[in-house]
Write an enzyme that holds these catalytic residues in place. Structure first.
Site, PDB file in Angstrom:
ATOM      1  N   CYS A  31      -7.567  31.536  71.226  1.00  0.00           N
ATOM      2  CA  CYS A  31      -6.887  32.543  71.846  1.00  0.00           C
ATOM      3  C   CYS A  31      -5.542  32.595  70.936  1.00  0.00           C
ATOM      4  O   CYS A  31      -4.388  33.603  71.283  1.00  0.00           O
ATOM      5  CB  CYS A  31      -6.216  32.040  73.395  1.00  0.00           C
ATOM      6  N   CYS A  49      -2.657  27.970  69.615  1.00  0.00           N
ATOM      7  CA  CYS A  49      -2.627  26.798  68.534  1.00  0.00           C
ATOM      8  C   CYS A  49      -1.839  27.257  67.401  1.00  0.00           C
ATOM      9  O   CYS A  49      -0.834  26.594  66.840  1.00  0.00           O
ATOM     10  CB  CYS A  49      -3.996  25.933  68.318  1.00  0.00           C
ATOM     11  N   CYS A  84     -10.305  23.401  72.159  1.00  0.00           N
ATOM     12  CA  CYS A  84     -11.602  24.437  72.122  1.00  0.00           C
ATOM     13  C   CYS A  84     -12.241  23.690  70.621  1.00  0.00           C
ATOM     14  O   CYS A  84     -13.400  23.595  70.796  1.00  0.00           O
ATOM     15  CB  CYS A  84     -11.252  25.708  71.896  1.00  0.00           C
ATOM     16  N   CYS A  87      -4.277  22.158  74.918  1.00  0.00           N
ATOM     17  CA  CYS A  87      -4.370  23.381  74.996  1.00  0.00           C
ATOM     18  C   CYS A  87      -3.011  24.111  75.515  1.00  0.00           C
ATOM     19  O   CYS A  87      -2.601  24.255  76.484  1.00  0.00           O
ATOM     20  CB  CYS A  87      -5.312  23.727  76.176  1.00  0.00           C
ATOM     21  N   HIS A 106       0.063   9.324  83.211  1.00  0.00           N
ATOM     22  CA  HIS A 106       0.588   8.599  84.172  1.00  0.00           C
ATOM     23  C   HIS A 106       1.575   7.248  83.667  1.00  0.00           C
ATOM     24  O   HIS A 106       2.440   7.040  84.387  1.00  0.00           O
ATOM     25  CB  HIS A 106      -0.356   8.336  85.117  1.00  0.00           C
ATOM     26  N   CYS A 109       4.958   8.440  82.837  1.00  0.00           N
ATOM     27  CA  CYS A 109       5.411   9.771  83.339  1.00  0.00           C
ATOM     28  C   CYS A 109       6.691   9.290  84.331  1.00  0.00           C
ATOM     29  O   CYS A 109       6.873   8.146  84.932  1.00  0.00           O
ATOM     30  CB  CYS A 109       4.518  10.114  84.406  1.00  0.00           C
ATOM     31  N   CYS A 130       5.328  12.661  92.660  1.00  0.00           N
ATOM     32  CA  CYS A 130       4.030  12.315  92.059  1.00  0.00           C
ATOM     33  C   CYS A 130       3.212  12.995  92.450  1.00  0.00           C
ATOM     34  O   CYS A 130       3.157  13.073  93.777  1.00  0.00           O
ATOM     35  CB  CYS A 130       4.163  10.671  92.117  1.00  0.00           C
ATOM     36  N   CYS A 141      -3.505  15.177  90.396  1.00  0.00           N
ATOM     37  CA  CYS A 141      -3.032  15.118  88.949  1.00  0.00           C
ATOM     38  C   CYS A 141      -4.147  14.397  88.044  1.00  0.00           C
ATOM     39  O   CYS A 141      -4.345  13.305  87.978  1.00  0.00           O
ATOM     40  CB  CYS A 141      -1.383  14.415  88.845  1.00  0.00           C
ATOM     41  N   CYS A 153       2.327  14.044  76.012  1.00  0.00           N
ATOM     42  CA  CYS A 153       3.162  14.998  76.810  1.00  0.00           C
ATOM     43  C   CYS A 153       4.647  14.525  77.251  1.00  0.00           C
ATOM     44  O   CYS A 153       5.725  14.935  76.999  1.00  0.00           O
ATOM     45  CB  CYS A 153       2.452  15.734  77.770  1.00  0.00           C
ATOM     46  N   CYS A 164       4.460  19.954  81.532  1.00  0.00           N
ATOM     47  CA  CYS A 164       3.936  20.420  83.066  1.00  0.00           C
ATOM     48  C   CYS A 164       4.681  19.966  84.180  1.00  0.00           C
ATOM     49  O   CYS A 164       4.996  20.569  85.133  1.00  0.00           O
ATOM     50  CB  CYS A 164       2.435  20.510  82.762  1.00  0.00           C
ATOM     51  N   CYS A 210      -0.418  17.526  85.913  1.00  0.00           N
ATOM     52  CA  CYS A 210      -1.201  17.511  84.955  1.00  0.00           C
ATOM     53  C   CYS A 210      -2.671  18.207  84.895  1.00  0.00           C
ATOM     54  O   CYS A 210      -3.241  17.440  85.867  1.00  0.00           O
ATOM     55  CB  CYS A 210      -1.108  15.966  84.049  1.00  0.00           C
ATOM     56  N   CYS A 253      -5.451  18.689  79.797  1.00  0.00           N
ATOM     57  CA  CYS A 253      -5.832  19.673  78.952  1.00  0.00           C
ATOM     58  C   CYS A 253      -6.157  19.136  77.456  1.00  0.00           C
ATOM     59  O   CYS A 253      -6.673  19.559  76.482  1.00  0.00           O
ATOM     60  CB  CYS A 253      -4.847  20.773  78.398  1.00  0.00           C
TER      61      CYS A 253
END
Lengths: 299, 472
Positions: A48, A51, A152, A189, A226, A229, A245, A251, A260, A272, A279, A282
């Site tokens: 798409c 990236c 992808c 992603c 996690h 997190c 949580c 999640c 992340c 996210c 989450c 991705c």
């Protein structure tokens, strides 16, 4: 507009130091002595452009205007390049031949094999359509390093989601046994901009980084969301949109290896879970599950 | 007659091919525009819970993911009869608006400008055409500098959105029921600081640059005029009772008309699909057939009242009354600026309407059954999702993206698509450097990640190409 050699060296030392990596001075001198920035060819398949856009958003370790002007030489990138049509496809062919064995090939998107590979045509060379599938087979073996940008390209991702009627395959599977070095999978992603750009610089300065069993660089993909997190110790809640949580509502953080929570997104403005949604996993080879999130799919 | 083929057309999202024939005077006699990527999104959505679609459809386009999530969420909400509260609508406006600002700046500076100036003489800015460059060296340097500073502004627009959306591309939290962010006072201030920076760039740098372009290339008010038919589904809720900043409507012969969703049909005589042509999107089916005789593209032909219509910023600002000069390459650029100036100003107002710490999300779950459309606008034009649900799963999903309107092929009656029509008649000064064609195509800001129609799995090929088993 180019940075001078001294500044580049200074910057490179800083980048390597920040990563706590051993500096290979011979290697760096060789890069510098080449009198050209390391060439990169970026091909888009069934994806798409997310990236590409994510990479444009990079701020750490540096911004995209710095990367493009001073750090790499982007020889082919259909989103940014000035040339079109024959000019573009010639630039691709010339770069691959001139820098045979030296360039970094970045592949964004999965590679469709459906409709006899005609689900994705990237352009025409000498009047003949070049499918993404054939382009990867043509240029992959000529590259020094091959990078799969995003989920992808790495694992199929959304492009290969069931029923995958376009017959999408991954970079690694298509180039199996055909590259000098292992394909580096930069899952996500989209791919996190820091993971993308820092990995390009790692390849230039120190070579292929340590990879996990899914060919992802271990330094970004060895910790579950996690486990680091910031909401790990907070109360479990029964729906998104409430602070807490989200383990109870599926999640994917507990099973998903991703940087992340530490790197965050968009110059650290968010990620996210910070936006009160679980989450969705991705960076995982299984993304996207059906359903994307469910309690039963959580393991 | 000679032929010019541009494959790929670069500086857009996806894979686009343009082919024209020239008459004896080097004017374009005929044109075909083709999407060269097929992704089958609608089929992969089947049997999933409706809430998944907001996530998956965003992955159609990394340039404008937010409108996909909004269209999808609206379709689900319409089935359940739910409308988000003002906080949810304003959060969506601000995230979608930020995506518009990012996309608009990217389009002008990074996707279009290199058709008018020679950029830095290093990759990836070399290799462009040198035909018809009109700016002085000093102006070229100024615009090149702005190309680079605009990279920072478009990045900031993404960062601004991420404050409330978690991340971009692919927002984390625009879902049926609203937006799950709980904006703090600090985050609202942070957003405003970004917005002020971006507004300042738009009102100073962008405004003067687009005017400079329009002045140097004023003849482009007469190039790429096409049909002159415009369509917009409307976008940006101003209240909870249906008010829109840019209302839905059509324009024919300069006159604004009422938009009626029932007038949309899709044709596929010249597309790689063998399924029935001329269906309404809610009832259309699609079976891929690569190599079908006469077909040349993966895009279908959406038509309104059986007529080609152009979608995009020009349609929105014409219907809203903010800009009504004409339909052309330069009008498309001017309209995008006019819209962004209005949008960024209204985003200040929407930000004022946020309540710190208040929820803009209601947990509405998945509808059990029903059908509805979700209509909104992407930066590049009208976008619609048509959704049917049964047993709480998606049973049908159909998407018409802006580029399907603009870059569509001929319809069954032989009417070329809007970009094709805009190319026809164009004088090409040097067929070896057909920059005029690029300028026309880029003015539509095409994005072909949207060749997404439903297809039946191609059994033969499926058996030959299987994705590597996950986990191996």
């Amino acid at each position: 507009m180019r940075i001078n050699r001294r500044d580049f060296l200074k910057w490179s030392v800083a980048a390597v130091a920040a990563l706590k990596l051993e500096m290979d001075m011979d290697k760096l001198n060789t890069v510098m002595a080449a009198d050209t920035d390391p060439p990169v060819i970026w091909l888009l398949g069934s994806g798409c452009s997310g990236c590409s856009i994510s990479t444009l958003n990079v701020t750490n370790p540096t911004t995209i205007e710095d990367v493009l002007q001073n750090k790499i030489s982007m020889k082919y990138d259909s989103t940014l390049m000035a040339g079109a049509g024959e000019n573009a496809m010639q630039a691709l062919e010339n770069a691959a031949n001139q820098y045979n064995g030296q360039f970094i090939l970045v592949i964004e998107g999965a590679i469709p094999g459906g409709a006899s590979k005609n689900n994705c045509i990237i352009g025409e060379q000498n009047g003949v359509p070049l499918t993404m599938y054939d382009a990867v087979l043509k240029y992959g073996p000529k590259a020094k390093y091959v990078v799969a940008a995003g989920t992808c390209a790495s694992f199929g991702g959304v492009a290969a989601a069931a029923p995958n009627s376009t017959g999408c395959v991954t970079v690694k599977s298509l180039l199996s046994g055909k590259t000098a070095k292992p394909v580096v999978n930069l899952a996500g992603c989209p791919v996190n901009a820091t993971v993308m750009v820092q990995t390009l610089l790692d390849l230039i300065l120190t070579g292929v980084p340590s990879l996990d069993s899914y060919s992802r660089p271990s330094k970004y993909f060895s910790t579950t969301v996690h486990s680091v997190c910031p909401r790990r110790e907070t109360e479990e809640v029964s729906q998104p949109g409430i602070y807490g949580c989200y383990e109870e509502i599926g999640c994917k953080g507990p099973g998903n290896l991703s940087p992340c929570p530490s790197l965050k997104w968009n110059n650290r403005q968010g990620w996210c879970v910070q936006s009160n949604y679980p989450c969705i996993g991705c960076t995982s080879p299984a993304f996207p599950l059906n359903p994307v999130i469910s309690v039963s799919s959580h393991d | 007659m000679s032929t010019i083929k541009l494959d790929p057309v670069t500086r857009l999202e996806g894979h686009l091919k343009v082919e024209v024939t020239l008459d004896a005077n080097n004017a374009v006699a005929s044109a075909t525009v083709a999407g060269m990527l097929f992704r089958d999104f609608e089929n992969m959505l089947l049997s999933r819970p409706p809430r998944d679609a907001a996530f998956l459809t965003q992955r159609i386009c990394g340039v404008c993911p937010v409108p996909q999530a909004v269209a999808s969420s609206k379709a689900v909400e319409k089935i359940t009869g739910f409308k988000p509260n003002l906080q949810g609508l304003m959060l969506r406006n601000l995230i979608q608006g930020a995506n518009f600002l990012d996309s608009g700046i990217t389009h002008f500076y990074h996707l279009s400008l290199l058709d008018y100036i020679q950029g830095p003489q290093m990759s990836p800015w070399t290799g462009g055409y040198t035909q018809d460059l009109r700016f002085s060296a000093a102006d070229t340097q100024t615009l090149t500098n702005h190309y680079l500073s605009a990279l920072q502004i478009r990045r900031k627009a993404n960062e601004m959105a991420a404050i409330f959306s978690g991340k971009l591309p692919h927002a984390a939290n625009i879902v049926p029921g609203g937006v799950t962010a709980l904006p703090s006072a600090t985050e609202i201030t942070n957003f405003r600081n970004y917005l002020n920076d971006i507004q300042s760039f738009i009102s100073s740098t962008y405004q003067s640059d687009v005017n400079m372009l329009a002045s140097a290339y004023s003849d482009y008010y007469n190039v790429g005029t096409g049909y002159g038919n415009l369509i917009t589904f409307g976008v940006f809720d101003t209240n909870t009772s249906g008010g829109l900043l840019f209302p839905a409507g059509t324009v024919t012969g300069g006159t604004v008309g009422t938009f009626n969703e029932a007038n949309i049909k899709e044709y596929n005589k010249y597309s790689y699909y063998s399924s029935p042509s001329g269906q309404a999107p809610a009832s259309g089916t699609t079976t891929a057939s690569y190599g079908k005789s006469g077909a040349y593209t993966w895009l279908k032909s959406p038509r309104y009242n059986n007529t080609p219509f152009e979608a995009g910023p020009l349609a929105r600002v014409w219907v809203s009354g903010d800009y009504r000069n004409g339909v052309s390459v330069m009008d498309r650029h001017m309209a995008r600026y006019v819209e962004m100036a209005k949008l960024v100003s209204n985003m200040q107002t929407w930000l004022d309407q946020l309540t710190p710490g208040a929820s803009g999300f209601t947990n509405i779950g998945d509808p059990a059954s029903g059908s509805a459309s979700g209509l909104t606008e992407a930066p590049r034009g009208a976008i619609g999702h048509w959704l049917s649900v049964s047993s709480s799963k998606i049973s049908k999903y159909q998407i018409i993206t802006p580029t399907c309107w603009n870059a569509s092929p001929m319809d069954d009656s032989g009417n070329p698509g809007p970009v094709e029509k805009a190319l026809i008649g164009t004088q090409v000064a040097d067929p070896a450097q057909p920059v005029e064609l690029l300028r026309i195509v880029h003015s539509f800001d095409p994005c072909t990640g949207c060749s997404v129609h439903v297809m039946s799995p191609d059994g033969v090929e499926m058996s030959k190409f299987v994705v590597q088993p996950l986990g191996k």
